[in-house]
Design a protein around this motif. Structure first.
Motif, mmCIF file in Angstrom:
data_model
loop_
_atom_site.group_PDB
_atom_site.id
_atom_site.type_symbol
_atom_site.label_atom_id
_atom_site.label_comp_id
_atom_site.label_asym_id
_atom_site.label_seq_id
_atom_site.Cartn_x
_atom_site.Cartn_y
_atom_site.Cartn_z
ATOM 1 N N GLY A 5 0.823 -1.208 0.000
ATOM 2 C CA GLY A 5 0.000 0.000 0.000
ATOM 3 C C GLY A 5 0.854 1.253 0.000
ATOM 4 N N LEU A 6 1.976 1.198 -0.712
ATOM 5 C CA LEU A 6 2.940 2.307 -0.739
ATOM 6 C C LEU A 6 2.677 3.165 -1.973
ATOM 7 C CD1 LEU A 6 5.520 3.357 0.784
ATOM 8 C CD2 LEU A 6 6.844 2.060 -0.892
ATOM 9 N N PHE A 7 2.070 4.317 -1.788
ATOM 10 C CA PHE A 7 1.691 5.157 -2.921
ATOM 11 C C PHE A 7 2.829 6.058 -3.384
ATOM 12 C CE2 PHE A 7 -2.385 3.777 -1.392
ATOM 13 C CZ PHE A 7 -3.153 3.656 -2.543
ATOM 14 N N GLU A 8 3.661 6.517 -2.452
ATOM 15 C CA GLU A 8 4.794 7.368 -2.795
ATOM 16 C C GLU A 8 6.092 6.657 -2.461
ATOM 17 O OE1 GLU A 8 4.567 10.266 -4.283
ATOM 18 O OE2 GLU A 8 2.367 10.346 -4.230
ATOM 19 N N SER A 9 7.113 6.815 -3.314
ATOM 20 C CA SER A 9 8.417 6.196 -3.073
ATOM 21 C C SER A 9 8.990 6.688 -1.747
ATOM 22 C CB SER A 9 9.383 6.536 -4.201
ATOM 23 O OG SER A 9 8.917 6.030 -5.431
ATOM 24 N N GLN A 31 -8.883 3.468 -4.857
ATOM 25 C CA GLN A 31 -7.541 2.938 -4.624
ATOM 26 C C GLN A 31 -6.479 3.848 -5.255
ATOM 27 O OE1 GLN A 31 -7.222 -1.415 -5.196
ATOM 28 N NE2 GLN A 31 -9.389 -1.362 -5.719
ATOM 29 N N ARG A 32 -6.675 5.163 -5.127
ATOM 30 C CA ARG A 32 -5.750 6.113 -5.731
ATOM 31 C C ARG A 32 -4.878 6.835 -4.708
ATOM 32 N NH1 ARG A 32 -6.825 6.972 -11.273
ATOM 33 N NH2 ARG A 32 -7.887 5.072 -11.922
ATOM 34 N N LYS A 33 -5.247 6.747 -3.428
ATOM 35 C CA LYS A 33 -4.423 7.428 -2.420
ATOM 36 C C LYS A 33 -4.658 6.804 -1.049
ATOM 37 C CE LYS A 33 -7.846 11.043 -1.471
ATOM 38 N NZ LYS A 33 -8.116 12.487 -1.424
ATOM 39 N N VAL A 74 12.231 2.086 -1.935
ATOM 40 C CA VAL A 74 11.191 1.216 -2.477
ATOM 41 C C VAL A 74 10.234 2.134 -3.221
ATOM 42 C CG1 VAL A 74 9.351 -0.427 -1.977
ATOM 43 C CG2 VAL A 74 11.445 -0.444 -0.604
ATOM 44 N N GLN A 75 10.048 1.853 -4.499
ATOM 45 C CA GLN A 75 9.245 2.735 -5.336
ATOM 46 C C GLN A 75 7.763 2.619 -5.017
ATOM 47 O OE1 GLN A 75 11.297 1.088 -8.980
ATOM 48 N NE2 GLN A 75 11.110 3.209 -9.626
ATOM 49 N N GLY A 76 7.061 3.762 -5.127
ATOM 50 C CA GLY A 76 5.644 3.819 -4.820
ATOM 51 C C GLY A 76 4.767 3.667 -6.054
ATOM 52 N N ILE A 77 3.497 3.395 -5.812
ATOM 53 C CA ILE A 77 2.537 3.165 -6.892
ATOM 54 C C ILE A 77 2.430 4.367 -7.821
ATOM 55 C CG2 ILE A 77 0.081 2.762 -7.370
ATOM 56 C CD1 ILE A 77 0.049 1.297 -4.567
ATOM 57 N N ASP A 78 2.283 5.567 -7.261
ATOM 58 C CA ASP A 78 2.105 6.771 -8.085
ATOM 59 C C ASP A 78 3.349 7.067 -8.914
ATOM 60 O OD1 ASP A 78 -0.420 7.008 -7.014
ATOM 61 O OD2 ASP A 78 0.158 8.508 -5.514
ATOM 62 N N ASN A 79 4.531 6.896 -8.316
ATOM 63 C CA ASN A 79 5.775 7.146 -9.034
ATOM 64 C C ASN A 79 5.960 6.159 -10.191
ATOM 65 O OD1 ASN A 79 6.223 7.525 -5.864
ATOM 66 N ND2 ASN A 79 7.261 9.181 -6.944
ATOM 67 N N LEU A 80 5.647 4.895 -9.927
ATOM 68 C CA LEU A 80 5.759 3.879 -10.970
ATOM 69 C C LEU A 80 4.733 4.098 -12.074
ATOM 70 C CD1 LEU A 80 6.356 0.825 -8.630
ATOM 71 C CD2 LEU A 80 7.963 1.637 -10.377
ATOM 72 N N GLN A 81 3.532 4.536 -11.710
ATOM 73 C CA GLN A 81 2.504 4.833 -12.711
ATOM 74 C C GLN A 81 2.992 5.923 -13.668
ATOM 75 O OE1 GLN A 81 -0.340 3.728 -13.864
ATOM 76 N NE2 GLN A 81 -0.765 5.501 -15.150
#
Length: 204
Positions: free
Chosen positions: A85-89, A105-107, A130-137
């Protein structure tokens, strides 16, 4: 055979198979011991053997699972980010005990985290990104824009991955505790004489 993921995935599945078989035998043995069948000595012996194999299997599952998680950070960073559940790196990255996101499931809405623990699990040290979801998107949208368009969504079903990962880890932890307790009783030659513990094993 040449797939590099197999080197961590196959041992994990093999160890899980050992643990599953051991707990199946343990559950059947416990059920018969509780029924006070005529073959009590046979099922007491099979329960003792299954307890040892169960502990070996689940310890191997945990050890290989740790290696698999480290491999996943490198090869499937979005999967690891979703599982945590890591949104930001983050560097160092915190481990999620509980994360609640919004309906889309956006934040992140609320979370309880242990500082630096995810970096420790990922790199065996207290730092490391560890990279986050938003950064990887953002990264994937730019990287694959020519092929899939700039608006493509690379986020997996985060809630499913997050909670299924916790169900897996929670089940493994319970199995480990039961196996340790079972081995303690085996060493004291008391496993077949503790009905409260035996009642747990068919469910396990």
């Amino acid at each position: 055979v040449t797939n590099p993921n197999v080197l961590v995935q196959f041992p994990h599945v093999l160890a899980a198979g050992v643990a599953t078989a051991a707990f199946f035998v343990l559950g059947i043995s416990a059920w018969h011991l509780l029924r006070q069948t005529n073959d009590r000595d046979f099922f007491a012996r099979s329960a003792r053997i299954a307890t040892v194999y169960g502990l070996i299997g689940i310890v191997l599952v945990v050890m290989v699972g740790h290696s698999q998680a480290q491999h996943m950070v490198e090869t499937q960073p979005m999967k690891m980010a979703a599982a945590e559940g890591l949104f930001e790196s983050e560097d160092p990255a915190s481990f999620s005990l509980l994360t609640i996101g919004d309906w889309e499931q956006r934040k992140e809405v609320f979370s309880i985290r242990i500082p630096k623990l995810l970096s420790l699990l990922s790199y065996n040290r207290l730092d490391g990104e560890v990279q986050g979801i938003d950064n990887l998107q953002e990264q994937y949208a730019a990287q694959f824009a020519d092929r899939y368009g700039a608006d493509a969504d690379y986020r997996p079903p985060i809630a499913v991955i997050y909670w299924s990962f916790r169900a897996m880890v929670g089940s493994g932890t319970l199995m480990l505790l039961l196996a340790v307790a079972g081995l303690y009783l085996v060493l004291r030659d008391e496993l077949a004489r503790v009905p409260r513990f035996l009642k747990l094993l068919p469910f396990a």
